[in-house]
Design a protein around this motif. Structure first.
Motif, PDB file in Angstrom:
ATOM      1  N   ALA A 185     -16.570  74.014  21.099  1.00  0.00           N
ATOM      2  CA  ALA A 185     -17.744  74.595  20.427  1.00  0.00           C
ATOM      3  C   ALA A 185     -17.494  76.069  20.104  1.00  0.00           C
ATOM      4  O   ALA A 185     -17.860  76.546  19.023  1.00  0.00           O
ATOM      5  CB  ALA A 185     -18.977  74.426  21.309  1.00  0.00           C
ATOM      6  N   GLY A 186     -16.847  76.781  21.024  1.00  0.00           N
ATOM      7  CA  GLY A 186     -16.528  78.191  20.800  1.00  0.00           C
ATOM      8  C   GLY A 186     -15.585  78.364  19.625  1.00  0.00           C
ATOM      9  O   GLY A 186     -15.741  79.277  18.807  1.00  0.00           O
ATOM     10  N   ARG A 187     -14.607  77.463  19.539  1.00  0.00           N
ATOM     11  CA  ARG A 187     -13.641  77.548  18.436  1.00  0.00           C
ATOM     12  C   ARG A 187     -14.298  77.240  17.098  1.00  0.00           C
ATOM     13  O   ARG A 187     -14.036  77.920  16.102  1.00  0.00           O
ATOM     14  CB  ARG A 187     -12.493  76.570  18.689  1.00  0.00           C
ATOM     15  CG  ARG A 187     -11.559  77.070  19.767  1.00  0.00           C
ATOM     16  CD  ARG A 187     -10.682  75.980  20.318  1.00  0.00           C
ATOM     17  NE  ARG A 187      -9.745  76.522  21.290  1.00  0.00           N
ATOM     18  CZ  ARG A 187      -9.067  75.786  22.147  1.00  0.00           C
ATOM     19  NH1 ARG A 187      -9.225  74.472  22.169  1.00  0.00           N
ATOM     20  NH2 ARG A 187      -8.238  76.351  22.992  1.00  0.00           N
ATOM     21  N   ARG A 188     -15.162  76.225  17.079  1.00  0.00           N
ATOM     22  CA  ARG A 188     -15.864  75.893  15.828  1.00  0.00           C
ATOM     23  C   ARG A 188     -16.716  77.075  15.379  1.00  0.00           C
ATOM     24  O   ARG A 188     -16.745  77.409  14.189  1.00  0.00           O
ATOM     25  CB  ARG A 188     -16.745  74.658  16.015  1.00  0.00           C
ATOM     26  CG  ARG A 188     -15.968  73.356  16.078  1.00  0.00           C
ATOM     27  CD  ARG A 188     -16.861  72.195  16.444  1.00  0.00           C
ATOM     28  NE  ARG A 188     -17.390  71.477  15.282  1.00  0.00           N
ATOM     29  CZ  ARG A 188     -18.684  71.313  15.027  1.00  0.00           C
ATOM     30  NH1 ARG A 188     -19.589  71.817  15.846  1.00  0.00           N
ATOM     31  NH2 ARG A 188     -19.069  70.656  13.969  1.00  0.00           N
ATOM     32  N   ALA A 189     -17.381  77.724  16.324  1.00  0.00           N
ATOM     33  CA  ALA A 189     -18.245  78.862  15.987  1.00  0.00           C
ATOM     34  C   ALA A 189     -17.408  80.012  15.426  1.00  0.00           C
ATOM     35  O   ALA A 189     -17.803  80.672  14.448  1.00  0.00           O
ATOM     36  CB  ALA A 189     -19.021  79.317  17.226  1.00  0.00           C
ATOM     37  N   LEU A 190     -16.221  80.236  16.028  1.00  0.00           N
ATOM     38  CA  LEU A 190     -15.348  81.324  15.569  1.00  0.00           C
ATOM     39  C   LEU A 190     -14.857  81.062  14.141  1.00  0.00           C
ATOM     40  O   LEU A 190     -14.882  81.943  13.279  1.00  0.00           O
ATOM     41  CB  LEU A 190     -14.165  81.438  16.527  1.00  0.00           C
ATOM     42  CG  LEU A 190     -13.191  82.618  16.354  1.00  0.00           C
ATOM     43  CD1 LEU A 190     -12.621  83.010  17.706  1.00  0.00           C
ATOM     44  CD2 LEU A 190     -12.075  82.319  15.369  1.00  0.00           C
ATOM     45  N   ILE A 191     -14.451  79.809  13.890  1.00  0.00           N
ATOM     46  CA  ILE A 191     -13.952  79.454  12.551  1.00  0.00           C
ATOM     47  C   ILE A 191     -15.082  79.553  11.524  1.00  0.00           C
ATOM     48  O   ILE A 191     -14.907  80.100  10.430  1.00  0.00           O
ATOM     49  CB  ILE A 191     -13.345  78.028  12.572  1.00  0.00           C
ATOM     50  CG1 ILE A 191     -12.134  77.983  13.508  1.00  0.00           C
ATOM     51  CG2 ILE A 191     -12.944  77.585  11.169  1.00  0.00           C
ATOM     52  CD1 ILE A 191     -11.672  76.572  13.851  1.00  0.00           C
ATOM     53  N   LEU A 192     -16.267  79.039  11.902  1.00  0.00           N
ATOM     54  CA  LEU A 192     -17.430  79.096  11.007  1.00  0.00           C
ATOM     55  C   LEU A 192     -17.753  80.540  10.629  1.00  0.00           C
ATOM     56  O   LEU A 192     -17.993  80.853   9.449  1.00  0.00           O
ATOM     57  CB  LEU A 192     -18.640  78.434  11.687  1.00  0.00           C
ATOM     58  CG  LEU A 192     -19.952  78.480  10.908  1.00  0.00           C
ATOM     59  CD1 LEU A 192     -19.853  77.681   9.614  1.00  0.00           C
ATOM     60  CD2 LEU A 192     -21.108  77.955  11.762  1.00  0.00           C
ATOM     61  N   ALA A 193     -17.728  81.448  11.619  1.00  0.00           N
ATOM     62  CA  ALA A 193     -18.048  82.856  11.355  1.00  0.00           C
ATOM     63  C   ALA A 193     -17.006  83.479  10.415  1.00  0.00           C
ATOM     64  O   ALA A 193     -17.363  84.230   9.500  1.00  0.00           O
ATOM     65  CB  ALA A 193     -18.098  83.625  12.677  1.00  0.00           C
ATOM     66  N   ALA A 194     -15.734  83.152  10.635  1.00  0.00           N
ATOM     67  CA  ALA A 194     -14.677  83.716   9.785  1.00  0.00           C
ATOM     68  C   ALA A 194     -14.837  83.249   8.345  1.00  0.00           C
ATOM     69  O   ALA A 194     -14.679  84.029   7.401  1.00  0.00           O
ATOM     70  CB  ALA A 194     -13.306  83.306  10.333  1.00  0.00           C
ATOM     71  N   VAL A 195     -15.186  81.960   8.157  1.00  0.00           N
ATOM     72  CA  VAL A 195     -15.313  81.417   6.796  1.00  0.00           C
ATOM     73  C   VAL A 195     -16.558  81.980   6.112  1.00  0.00           C
ATOM     74  O   VAL A 195     -16.492  82.427   4.953  1.00  0.00           O
ATOM     75  CB  VAL A 195     -15.344  79.873   6.816  1.00  0.00           C
ATOM     76  CG1 VAL A 195     -15.632  79.329   5.412  1.00  0.00           C
ATOM     77  CG2 VAL A 195     -14.031  79.314   7.337  1.00  0.00           C
ATOM     78  N   THR A 196     -17.693  81.991   6.791  1.00  0.00           N
ATOM     79  CA  THR A 196     -18.924  82.465   6.127  1.00  0.00           C
ATOM     80  C   THR A 196     -18.841  83.950   5.784  1.00  0.00           C
ATOM     81  O   THR A 196     -19.428  84.396   4.792  1.00  0.00           O
ATOM     82  CB  THR A 196     -20.184  82.189   6.987  1.00  0.00           C
ATOM     83  OG1 THR A 196     -19.920  82.588   8.330  1.00  0.00           O
ATOM     84  CG2 THR A 196     -20.557  80.721   6.977  1.00  0.00           C
ATOM     85  N   ALA A 197     -18.060  84.729   6.576  1.00  0.00           N
ATOM     86  CA  ALA A 197     -17.884  86.150   6.258  1.00  0.00           C
ATOM     87  C   ALA A 197     -17.079  86.316   4.970  1.00  0.00           C
ATOM     88  O   ALA A 197     -17.281  87.278   4.220  1.00  0.00           O
ATOM     89  CB  ALA A 197     -17.184  86.864   7.412  1.00  0.00           C
ATOM     90  N   ALA A 198     -16.171  85.399   4.687  1.00  0.00           N
ATOM     91  CA  ALA A 198     -15.284  85.540   3.527  1.00  0.00           C
ATOM     92  C   ALA A 198     -15.760  84.746   2.324  1.00  0.00           C
ATOM     93  O   ALA A 198     -15.292  84.959   1.214  1.00  0.00           O
ATOM     94  CB  ALA A 198     -13.865  85.092   3.911  1.00  0.00           C
ATOM     95  N   GLU A 199     -16.690  83.812   2.529  1.00  0.00           N
ATOM     96  CA  GLU A 199     -17.005  82.842   1.480  1.00  0.00           C
ATOM     97  C   GLU A 199     -18.502  82.560   1.387  1.00  0.00           C
ATOM     98  O   GLU A 199     -19.015  81.691   2.085  1.00  0.00           O
ATOM     99  CB  GLU A 199     -16.243  81.535   1.795  1.00  0.00           C
ATOM    100  CG  GLU A 199     -16.414  80.459   0.756  1.00  0.00           C
ATOM    101  CD  GLU A 199     -16.041  80.942  -0.635  1.00  0.00           C
ATOM    102  OE1 GLU A 199     -14.846  81.067  -0.903  1.00  0.00           O
ATOM    103  OE2 GLU A 199     -16.961  81.180  -1.432  1.00  0.00           O
ATOM    104  N   PRO A 200     -19.200  83.291   0.495  1.00  0.00           N
ATOM    105  CA  PRO A 200     -20.643  83.053   0.382  1.00  0.00           C
ATOM    106  C   PRO A 200     -20.991  81.758  -0.362  1.00  0.00           C
ATOM    107  O   PRO A 200     -22.133  81.289  -0.267  1.00  0.00           O
ATOM    108  CB  PRO A 200     -21.136  84.281  -0.393  1.00  0.00           C
ATOM    109  CG  PRO A 200     -19.940  84.805  -1.102  1.00  0.00           C
ATOM    110  CD  PRO A 200     -18.740  84.404  -0.320  1.00  0.00           C
ATOM    111  N   ALA A 201     -20.029  81.169  -1.061  1.00  0.00           N
ATOM    112  CA  ALA A 201     -20.335  79.992  -1.889  1.00  0.00           C
ATOM    113  C   ALA A 201     -20.514  78.716  -1.082  1.00  0.00           C
ATOM    114  O   ALA A 201     -20.982  77.718  -1.623  1.00  0.00           O
ATOM    115  CB  ALA A 201     -19.233  79.792  -2.932  1.00  0.00           C
ATOM    116  N   LEU A 202     -20.150  78.730   0.196  1.00  0.00           N
ATOM    117  CA  LEU A 202     -20.242  77.505   0.995  1.00  0.00           C
ATOM    118  C   LEU A 202     -21.421  77.558   1.960  1.00  0.00           C
ATOM    119  O   LEU A 202     -21.736  78.607   2.515  1.00  0.00           O
ATOM    120  CB  LEU A 202     -18.954  77.296   1.798  1.00  0.00           C
ATOM    121  CG  LEU A 202     -17.688  76.951   1.010  1.00  0.00           C
ATOM    122  CD1 LEU A 202     -16.504  76.889   1.956  1.00  0.00           C
ATOM    123  CD2 LEU A 202     -17.855  75.648   0.257  1.00  0.00           C
ATOM    124  N   THR A 203     -22.064  76.420   2.146  1.00  0.00           N
ATOM    125  CA  THR A 203     -23.131  76.342   3.143  1.00  0.00           C
ATOM    126  C   THR A 203     -22.507  76.132   4.518  1.00  0.00           C
ATOM    127  O   THR A 203     -21.371  75.679   4.632  1.00  0.00           O
ATOM    128  CB  THR A 203     -24.067  75.150   2.865  1.00  0.00           C
ATOM    129  OG1 THR A 203     -23.294  73.943   2.994  1.00  0.00           O
ATOM    130  CG2 THR A 203     -24.654  75.231   1.477  1.00  0.00           C
TER     131      THR A 203
END
Ligand SMILES: [Zn+2]
Ligand SMILES: [Zn+2]
Ligand SMILES: [Zn+2]
Length: 220
Positions: free
Chosen positions: A25-43
């Motif tokens: 769960a910690g890893r998923r949260a870390l990856i999610l945060a990295a992607v949403t910071a770089a990519e506003p086009a994805l939900t």
């Protein structure tokens, strides 16, 4: 193993399973945060879907560790290496990513931006053309066998590893003979030429390597 967060007793297996689930769960949260910071086009749901599609277990850990160690990698790249990131970025692009795209690394040898063919110890990568150049064999100027060039001689011709090492050993023993001769000249009533002759002849003769049919390397 004591009791779980709800106060119920739990066995070793359930304790370990709960730990693994918490880390995932910690890893998923870390990856999610990295992607949403770089990519506003994805939900958020779209990113989580991409994560779950391609990253389970060890891969999830590799991806999270890489993003943690390289916080801006999704923006500046390279994103086509390592393979786990390459696959993840491809999934994000399919899901509709606009900013995040495939960015190739810079080849250590030629400096061009190319897909990585080989990662070297230390993390640098080389492209396939440079990998082919590094691994191709040439006729060694020392032993005339097709070998991977290890060094070049004074004339610029390629020398294999065995010939380069042998040349260094010969140079070393020559230095040793000269040193021995200069020491002996003080104490012995022979001229230097005679001393060199004696010292050289008293050297144990080299033996020839026979451990491989094609090898005839002289062992000092
Ligand atoms: Zn249990
Ligand atoms: Zn290259
Ligand atoms: Zn050679």
């Amino acid at each position: 193993m004591g009791r779980n967060p709800d106060g119920a007793p739990w066995c070793d297996a359930c304790y370990r399973r709960a730990g693994a689930a918490r880390r995932a769960a910690g890893r998923r949260a870390l990856i999610l945060a990295a992607v949403t910071a770089a990519e506003p086009a994805l939900t958020e749901a779209g990113v989580l879907r991409a994560i779950d599609q391609m990253a389970h277990g060890r891969r999830l850990g590799q991806l999270a560790d890489h993003l943690q160690a390289n916080p801006s990698v999704l923006v500046i790249g390279p994103t086509s290496h390592p393979p786990v990131l390459d696959r993840f970025v491809a999934a994000l692009v399919v899901a509709g990513a606009k900013n995040i795209r495939s960015i190739h690394p810079t080849c250590l040898d030629c400096g061009r931006t190319r897909p990585a063919r080989k990662q070297l110890p230390g993390g640098a990568v080389i492209c396939s053309a440079c990998y082919a150049r590094r691994t191709s064999t040439q006729l060694c100027a020392g032993c005339a066998r097709p070998r991977r060039p290890y060094a070049r001689d004074e004339a610029g011709h390629p020398r294999c590893h065995a010939c380069t090492r042998r040349a260094r050993t010969d140079l070393l023993s020559l230095e040793q003979i000269e040193r021995l001769t200069s020491v002996l000249a003080v104490h012995v009533a022979l001229d230097p030429a005679q001393i060199i002759d004696v010292v050289t002849r008293s050297r144990p003769a080299g033996t020839t390597c026979r451990s491989w049919p094609s090898c005839s390397t002289t062992i000092a």
